[in-house]
Scaffold this motif. Structure first.
Motif, mmCIF file in Angstrom:
data_model
loop_
_atom_site.group_PDB
_atom_site.id
_atom_site.type_symbol
_atom_site.label_atom_id
_atom_site.label_comp_id
_atom_site.label_asym_id
_atom_site.label_seq_id
_atom_site.Cartn_x
_atom_site.Cartn_y
_atom_site.Cartn_z
ATOM 1 N N ILE A 21 38.973 30.183 21.166
ATOM 2 C CA ILE A 21 38.293 30.371 22.439
ATOM 3 C C ILE A 21 39.161 29.785 23.553
ATOM 4 C CG2 ILE A 21 35.996 30.444 21.435
ATOM 5 C CD1 ILE A 21 35.648 27.494 22.366
ATOM 6 N N ALA A 22 38.868 30.198 24.770
ATOM 7 C CA ALA A 22 39.648 29.740 25.923
ATOM 8 C C ALA A 22 38.969 28.558 26.602
ATOM 9 C CB ALA A 22 39.799 30.890 26.914
ATOM 10 N N PRO A 23 39.763 27.663 27.188
ATOM 11 C CA PRO A 23 39.166 26.603 28.004
ATOM 12 C C PRO A 23 38.329 27.224 29.128
ATOM 13 C CG PRO A 23 41.499 26.161 27.626
ATOM 14 C CD PRO A 23 41.228 27.554 27.132
ATOM 15 N N PRO A 24 37.335 26.519 29.613
ATOM 16 C CA PRO A 24 36.413 27.094 30.596
ATOM 17 C C PRO A 24 37.068 27.666 31.859
ATOM 18 C CG PRO A 24 35.549 25.029 29.768
ATOM 19 C CD PRO A 24 36.934 25.170 29.222
ATOM 20 N N THR A 25 38.141 27.074 32.322
ATOM 21 C CA THR A 25 38.755 27.564 33.563
ATOM 22 C C THR A 25 39.756 28.695 33.343
ATOM 23 O OG1 THR A 25 40.379 25.770 33.468
ATOM 24 C CG2 THR A 25 38.401 25.408 34.829
ATOM 25 N N PHE A 26 39.996 29.086 32.116
ATOM 26 C CA PHE A 26 40.931 30.184 31.809
ATOM 27 C C PHE A 26 40.567 31.455 32.562
ATOM 28 C CE2 PHE A 26 41.976 33.977 29.335
ATOM 29 C CZ PHE A 26 43.324 33.806 29.078
ATOM 30 N N VAL A 27 39.292 31.734 32.660
ATOM 31 C CA VAL A 27 38.830 32.988 33.262
ATOM 32 C C VAL A 27 39.200 33.087 34.748
ATOM 33 C CG1 VAL A 27 36.488 32.303 33.933
ATOM 34 C CG2 VAL A 27 36.925 34.624 33.157
ATOM 35 N N PHE A 28 39.548 31.960 35.372
ATOM 36 C CA PHE A 28 39.946 32.012 36.787
ATOM 37 C C PHE A 28 41.108 32.977 37.006
ATOM 38 C CE2 PHE A 28 42.742 30.628 40.235
ATOM 39 C CZ PHE A 28 41.878 30.795 41.303
ATOM 40 N N SER A 29 42.061 32.974 36.086
ATOM 41 C CA SER A 29 43.228 33.851 36.264
ATOM 42 C C SER A 29 42.833 35.322 36.277
ATOM 43 C CB SER A 29 44.278 33.588 35.184
ATOM 44 O OG SER A 29 43.747 33.864 33.906
ATOM 45 N N ILE A 30 41.776 35.659 35.586
ATOM 46 C CA ILE A 30 41.294 37.040 35.537
ATOM 47 C C ILE A 30 40.442 37.353 36.764
ATOM 48 C CG2 ILE A 30 39.969 38.721 34.185
ATOM 49 C CD1 ILE A 30 40.519 36.858 31.731
ATOM 50 N N THR A 31 39.541 36.447 37.110
ATOM 51 C CA THR A 31 38.628 36.708 38.220
ATOM 52 C C THR A 31 39.331 36.629 39.564
ATOM 53 O OG1 THR A 31 37.843 34.415 38.230
ATOM 54 C CG2 THR A 31 36.567 36.025 36.955
ATOM 55 N N PHE A 32 40.330 35.761 39.684
ATOM 56 C CA PHE A 32 41.047 35.687 40.961
ATOM 57 C C PHE A 32 41.873 36.952 41.175
ATOM 58 C CE2 PHE A 32 44.245 34.342 44.042
ATOM 59 C CZ PHE A 32 43.400 33.875 45.038
ATOM 60 N N ARG A 33 42.454 37.468 40.110
ATOM 61 C CA ARG A 33 43.188 38.744 40.213
ATOM 62 C C ARG A 33 42.231 39.843 40.678
ATOM 63 N NH1 ARG A 33 45.520 39.656 34.991
ATOM 64 N NH2 ARG A 33 46.937 38.011 35.610
ATOM 65 N N ALA A 34 41.015 39.851 40.129
ATOM 66 C CA ALA A 34 40.018 40.852 40.524
ATOM 67 C C ALA A 34 39.606 40.668 41.982
ATOM 68 C CB ALA A 34 38.793 40.762 39.618
ATOM 69 N N ALA A 35 39.529 39.423 42.440
ATOM 70 C CA ALA A 35 39.174 39.160 43.839
ATOM 71 C C ALA A 35 40.221 39.724 44.795
ATOM 72 C CB ALA A 35 38.999 37.667 44.066
ATOM 73 N N GLY A 36 41.392 40.063 44.253
ATOM 74 C CA GLY A 36 42.429 40.692 45.068
ATOM 75 C C GLY A 36 41.948 41.975 45.721
ATOM 76 N N GLN A 37 40.990 42.666 45.083
ATOM 77 C CA GLN A 37 40.433 43.872 45.689
ATOM 78 C C GLN A 37 39.769 43.535 47.026
ATOM 79 O OE1 GLN A 37 37.965 44.873 42.221
ATOM 80 N NE2 GLN A 37 38.935 46.889 42.262
ATOM 81 N N VAL A 38 39.111 42.392 47.098
ATOM 82 C CA VAL A 38 38.471 41.943 48.329
ATOM 83 C C VAL A 38 39.547 41.512 49.323
ATOM 84 C CG1 VAL A 38 36.912 40.243 49.358
ATOM 85 C CG2 VAL A 38 36.397 41.209 47.099
#
Length: 150
Positions: free
Chosen positions: A54-71
């Motif tokens: 499993i990934a550490p809790p903050t791992f998902v930031f790299s995915i969600t911040f990339r997605a926020a690039g659309q905004v």
């Protein structure tokens, strides 16, 4: 100039799936200094009831911040990214991110406000796996600092 309040509630299309790999999880865990065995050892993860590491809790930031690039890159919104700083981040998990997950993120602008000439944008990223199961919700606060006066 203040950002347009009519963008509050705007949802952007889901991102292409991001495949979470064991090596990416290991690299991230090492980078943040988190030595949990479940992040690097499949057998330790299985002993805890997970199908893989499993990934550490903050791992998902790299995915969600990339997605926020659309905004961030939406020309109609007009956010000046050269002035943006990361204001805050929080997560609410349904289950941990695990190796082998294929995750897509749907970003929504939850709030826009101006304070002291700076624009503050709150973005919610809903992360789902390829079966549509919710994995985590991430909230990102971006602050576009006010331009300095001459």
């Amino acid at each position: 100039m203040a950002l347009d309040q009519s963008f509050v509630g705007r949802t952007y299309p889901p991102t292409p799936a991001y495949e979470v790999g064991r090596e990416k999880i290991r690299e991230f865990a090492e980078a943040v200094g988190d030595t949990g065995a479940a992040y690097v050892d499949p057998e330790a993860a299985k002993a805890l009831g997970y199908p893989d590491v499993i990934a550490p809790p903050t791992f998902v930031f790299s995915i969600t911040f990339r997605a926020a690039g659309q905004v961030i890159e939406d020309p109609q919104l007009g956010l000046d990214y050269s002035r943006v700083v990361h204001g805050d981040q929080k997560f609410s998990y349904t289950r941990p991110v695990r190796a082998g997950d294929r995750l897509a993120v749907t970003s929504t602008i939850e709030g826009i406000k101006s304070m002291a000439g700076s624009d503050i944008v709150d973005i919610r990223g809903e992360v789902h796996d390829e079966s549509g199961e919710h994995v985590v919700t991430a909230w990102t606060k971006l602050v576009a600092r006010a331009a300095e006066e001459a």
